[in-house]
Design a protein around this motif. Structure first.
Motif, PDB file in Angstrom:
ATOM      1  N   VAL A   1      -8.559   7.327   2.681  1.00 56.30           N
ATOM      2  CA  VAL A   1      -8.536   6.003   2.032  1.00 56.30           C
ATOM      3  C   VAL A   1      -7.189   5.456   2.136  1.00 56.30           C
TER       4      VAL A   1
ATOM      5  N   GLN B   1      -4.396   3.016  -0.171  1.00 50.49           N
ATOM      6  CA  GLN B   1      -4.297   2.856  -1.747  1.00 50.49           C
ATOM      7  C   GLN B   1      -3.215   1.834  -1.853  1.00 50.49           C
TER       8      GLN B   1
ATOM      9  N   TYR C   1      -8.241   1.648  -4.136  1.00 53.34           N
ATOM     10  CA  TYR C   1      -8.281   2.085  -2.713  1.00 53.34           C
ATOM     11  C   TYR C   1      -9.446   1.595  -2.040  1.00 53.34           C
TER      12      TYR C   1
ATOM     13  N   GLN D   1      -4.476   0.093  -9.781  1.00 50.57           N
ATOM     14  CA  GLN D   1      -4.555   0.781  -8.504  1.00 50.57           C
ATOM     15  C   GLN D   1      -5.747   0.840  -7.893  1.00 50.57           C
TER      16      GLN D   1
ATOM     17  N   ALA E   1      -8.623   3.665  -8.549  1.00 43.95           N
ATOM     18  CA  ALA E   1      -7.904   4.628  -8.566  1.00 43.95           C
ATOM     19  C   ALA E   1      -7.695   5.095 -10.183  1.00 43.95           C
TER      20      ALA E   1
ATOM     21  N   ARG F   1      -0.344   4.667  -0.317  1.00 42.77           N
ATOM     22  CA  ARG F   1      -0.826   5.736  -0.064  1.00 42.77           C
ATOM     23  C   ARG F   1      -1.937   5.658   1.127  1.00 42.77           C
ATOM     24  N   TYR F   2      -1.739   6.466   2.114  1.00 44.09           N
ATOM     25  CA  TYR F   2      -2.590   6.308   3.497  1.00 44.09           C
ATOM     26  C   TYR F   2      -2.937   7.755   3.781  1.00 44.09           C
TER      27      TYR F   2
ATOM     28  N   PHE G   1       0.837  -1.108  -0.062  1.00 39.63           N
ATOM     29  CA  PHE G   1      -0.138   0.134  -0.131  1.00 39.63           C
ATOM     30  C   PHE G   1       0.823   1.131  -0.072  1.00 39.63           C
TER      31      PHE G   1
END
Length: 177
Positions: A63, A65, A132, A130, A119, A57-58, A55
């Motif tokens: 979200v 991602q 999320y 991708q 995404a 992106r937090y 992952f």
């Protein structure tokens, strides 16, 4: 880039079992509402595309991602560190193709808590690999992003995930042979 149409035809009974470094998440896929997205996700999962990705992106209360193949050869620590840098290049990788957006044709396109969605870049038909998971309802995304599943188990796991955590494997239960 040409749009990809998956060969896999969803039956509406598919459940994604997402094994992560923090535990297991079970998501009921919406094959009748978003057949292109579900078909694509099933194909990528069955090929092992998502195995060992991180992952990347937090955003708290928004979200978590993952699905960027650029995270495969990085350590969890490298991904966590790069996630704070908008110039790291994370979040730009994909499977080498894009799929058609389905948010305008999906009658149940609702970003509820635990929704699984695709995404994309600024172009509507730019989703690929991708995805999320929503951390709480995010209905302002409904008119622009395709929801293709809803978490049925593992909300506690989703809440623990952060950038750098590993997608160990995704198994699809109920998929056609």
């Amino acid at each position: 880039m040409a749009l990809y149409t998956p060969a896999y035809q969803p039956n509406g009974n598919e459940i994604a079992v997402i094994e992560t470094s923090k535990g297991t998440i079970r998501v009921q896929l919406a094959g009748k509402d978003a057949p292109i997205h579900v078909g694509n996700f099933v194909e990528l999962s069955q090929k092992g595309f998502y195995d060992d990705l991180k992952f990347h992106r937090y955003v708290e209360n928004f979200v978590i991602q993952g699905g960027d193949p650029k995270t495969r050869d990085l350590t969890s620590e490298q991904v966590a560190a790069a996630s704070a840098n908008p110039f790291s290049g994370l979040g730009t990788g994909g499977p080498g193709y894009s799929i058609k957006a389905e948010y305008s044709t999906n009658p149940n396109n609702s970003h509820e808590d635990g929704a699984l969605a695709m995404a994309r870049s600024q172009m509507p038909d730019s989703g690929g690999s991708q995805f999320y998971l929503c951390l709480g309802a995010q209905h302002f995304l409904d008119p622009n992003y395709t929801v293709f599943g809803q978490t049925i188990e593992g909300f506690d796991v989703i809440r623990q995930l952060r950038a750098g955590d590993v997608i160990e494997h995704i198994e699809i239960e109920g998929a056609n042979a």
